[in-house]
Design an enzyme around this catalytic site. Structure first.
Site, short mmCIF file in Angstrom:
data_model
loop_
_atom_site.label_atom_id
_atom_site.label_comp_id
_atom_site.label_asym_id
_atom_site.label_seq_id
_atom_site.Cartn_x
_atom_site.Cartn_y
_atom_site.Cartn_z
N ASN A 1 -0.69 -3.14 6.13
CA ASN A 1 0.33 -2.86 5.24
C ASN A 1 1.13 -1.57 5.76
O ASN A 1 2.34 -1.29 5.92
CB ASN A 1 0.01 -2.87 3.78
CG ASN A 1 0.06 -3.99 3.09
OD1 ASN A 1 0.94 -4.92 3.09
ND2 ASN A 1 -1.24 -4.33 2.81
N MET B 1 -4.26 -7.63 1.80
CA MET B 1 -4.39 -6.77 2.83
C MET B 1 -3.77 -7.17 4.07
O MET B 1 -3.78 -8.53 4.51
CB MET B 1 -5.82 -6.19 3.19
CG MET B 1 -6.76 -5.57 2.09
SD MET B 1 -7.29 -6.80 1.12
CE MET B 1 -8.96 -7.43 2.04
N SER C 1 0.76 -1.15 0.03
CA SER C 1 -0.11 0.17 -0.10
C SER C 1 0.89 1.08 -0.18
O SER C 1 2.17 1.18 0.32
CB SER C 1 -1.04 -0.14 1.33
OG SER C 1 -1.95 -1.06 1.11
N HIS D 1 -8.66 -6.95 -4.45
CA HIS D 1 -7.23 -6.36 -3.99
C HIS D 1 -6.28 -7.15 -4.99
O HIS D 1 -6.36 -8.03 -5.08
CB HIS D 1 -7.06 -6.72 -2.53
CG HIS D 1 -5.84 -5.89 -1.98
ND1 HIS D 1 -4.60 -6.45 -1.98
CD2 HIS D 1 -5.85 -4.82 -1.15
CE1 HIS D 1 -3.68 -5.51 -1.65
NE2 HIS D 1 -4.42 -4.41 -0.96
N SER E 1 -7.58 1.11 -3.88
CA SER E 1 -8.02 1.27 -2.62
C SER E 1 -6.93 1.31 -1.64
O SER E 1 -6.69 1.45 -0.74
CB SER E 1 -8.78 0.00 -2.01
OG SER E 1 -8.24 -1.11 -2.25
N SER E 2 -5.77 0.71 -2.63
CA SER E 2 -4.24 0.33 -1.93
C SER E 2 -3.63 1.60 -1.86
O SER E 2 -2.52 1.86 -0.96
CB SER E 2 -3.40 -0.63 -2.53
OG SER E 2 -3.98 -1.87 -2.52
N LYS F 1 -14.36 -7.34 5.57
CA LYS F 1 -13.70 -7.84 4.14
C LYS F 1 -14.52 -8.79 3.78
O LYS F 1 -15.12 -9.67 4.78
CB LYS F 1 -12.36 -7.95 4.29
CG LYS F 1 -11.31 -6.84 4.95
CD LYS F 1 -11.51 -5.77 3.72
CE LYS F 1 -10.49 -4.50 4.23
NZ LYS F 1 -10.67 -3.40 3.29
N CYS G 1 -5.13 -0.41 8.45
CA CYS G 1 -4.38 -1.06 7.31
C CYS G 1 -3.21 -1.84 7.95
O CYS G 1 -1.99 -1.20 8.36
CB CYS G 1 -3.93 0.27 6.27
SG CYS G 1 -3.11 -0.27 4.94
#
Length: 402
Positions: free
Chosen positions: A111, A324, A24, A320, A71-72, A284, A109
């Site tokens: 990441n 994630m 991300s 994704h 989204s990332s 998710k 998040c």
């Protein structure tokens, strides 16, 4: 009514750092560098972050901002000296919607948790005596969205973060220095009826009644991030899907969203289906399948013998491109508990680590789960990521935009 901004009004300059963390990217701020109105939660903060990223954008491109139209890459982070005992930094994460007008603060998040540890050192939030020595500096992070502790073990040398290295992460083109993350007691604090349980319903597998689909087996877990797992075969998938097959099909996206909404209702995260529209970051939705050969999005051959199972997950309404970090915690935890759909797809039995295939390649994540008095809990999850600064200086936003 807000007074019109003169056409010659200068843009505001706000100190900021653009960082990659794992797979991300996001814009990082020190809380004290934000304009006064944005130092507290509320509409001004949301509007500022949206303008920084370039949202809401009906074109879906975020051309007039720092976002990357996925989204990332539509993310902002605010850090400050920790208000919690025995922690170095408070880390607050905002998932900025691309086309819609909202910022989702409902989860973390994983990441960017990696970059949060490195940024804490860059920003001077970690005592210099712990950074001067060559080796590893363990940054204790308070994740303010979900009230959890994360340990980021960051390599340092001569008082600075080491960013270059030979650690390779599928989904990231270039190697970098490895940062090990430990998520302590990563089960959600518990919104809704679940009351903090690892499995909000109390069951390892439930049957969701999904409008237009019918009865669907699902494992719903709150480790890392609330996640709804279903079998790929039960929804007509193989578990080897790549982004083009999903993200260009509006009917499939609507189908997956309906499963996510049903799961959110069952987990007590929302009270009505309509609430899901402004809570897209959590839960998710992911689908699992037994290990099988496939080609990654980069054309790399992934052999079934090198993984335990395949997993695909949705983020903010799209498949994704990798996985994630928080969903990886959920995968590892569910895999460690015999009887979940994730565990069964991985072959069943007890385990403390799992390697799964995702669209960009593979990832290994460990988790320690235990059962006490019939209730499952998870004490920690561990994974490796990397992070580095891409740009630092000031981000500019038009005056009067928040």
């Amino acid at each position: 009514m807000t007074a019109p901004v003169p056409l010659h009004a200068p843009q505001l300059r706000i100190p900021a750092t653009y960082m990659r963390g794992g797979t991300s990217k996001g814009v990082f701020f020190r809380l004290e560098d934000l304009p006064a109105a944005a130092r507290v939660p509320g509409p001004a903060r949301d509007a500022l972050l949206q303008r920084v990223i370039g949202s809401p954008d009906p074109y879906g491109k975020q051309t007039d901002g720092m976002g990357g139209a996925t989204s990332s890459t539509s993310k902002c982070v605010i850090l400050s000296p920790s208000s919690r005992p025995d922690h170095d930094v408070d880390y607050l994460y905002g998932q900025v919607a691309i086309e819609e007008n909202f910022v989702d603060w409902s989860g973390n998040c994983g990441n960017l948790s990696t970059a949060a540890g490195a940024f804490a050192i860059h920003a001077g939030y970690v005592d210099a005596s712990r950074v001067d020595a060559n080796g590893i500096c363990s940054v204790r992070i308070w994740q303010a969205n979900i009230n959890k502790t994360i340990l980021a073990h960051v390599p340092v040398a001569a008082g600075a973060v080491v960013e270059s290295g030979d650690f390779e992460l599928d989904g990231v083109t270039f190697p970098a220095a490895e940062i090990v993350l430990e998520f302590l007691d990563p089960s959600d604090e518990g919104e809704g009826e679940g009351g903090g349980a690892l499995f909000p319903s109390g069951n390892l597998v439930d049957v969701l009644e999904v409008p237009g689909i019918g009865a669907l087996p699902a494992s719903m877990i709150t480790a890392g991030i609330p996640t709804v797992f279903v079998n790929a075969a039960d929804i007509g998938f193989t578990g080897t899907e790549l982004q083009p097959a999903i993200n260009t099909d509006k009917a499939l996206l609507a189908k997956l969203e309906s499963i996510r909404v049903a799961g959110a209702l069952a987990m007590g995260l929302i009270k009505t289906p309509e609430e899901a529209a402004t809570r897209q970051h959590t839960p998710k939705i992911a689908w699992v399948a037994p290990a099988t050969d496939y080609l990654s999005s980069a054309g790399k051959a992934i052999a079934a013998g090198d993984i335990d199972l395949n997993v695909r997950a949705m983020s903010m309404g799209k498949l994704h491109h990798a996985m994630m970090g928080t969903a990886s915690v959920a995968i590892a935890t569910a895999a460690a508990i015999p009887g979940t759909l994730v565990n069964l797809a991985a072959g069943g039995g007890a385990r403390d680590a799992v390697r799964f295939g995702h669209p960009s390649g593979t990832l290994r994540v460990g988790a320690q789960a235990q059962q006490v008095d019939g209730q499952w809990s998870v004490t920690r999850a561990v994974m490796s990521r990397s992070a580095r600064i891409l740009m630092e200086g000031w981000v500019r936003v038009p005056a009067g935009s928040f």
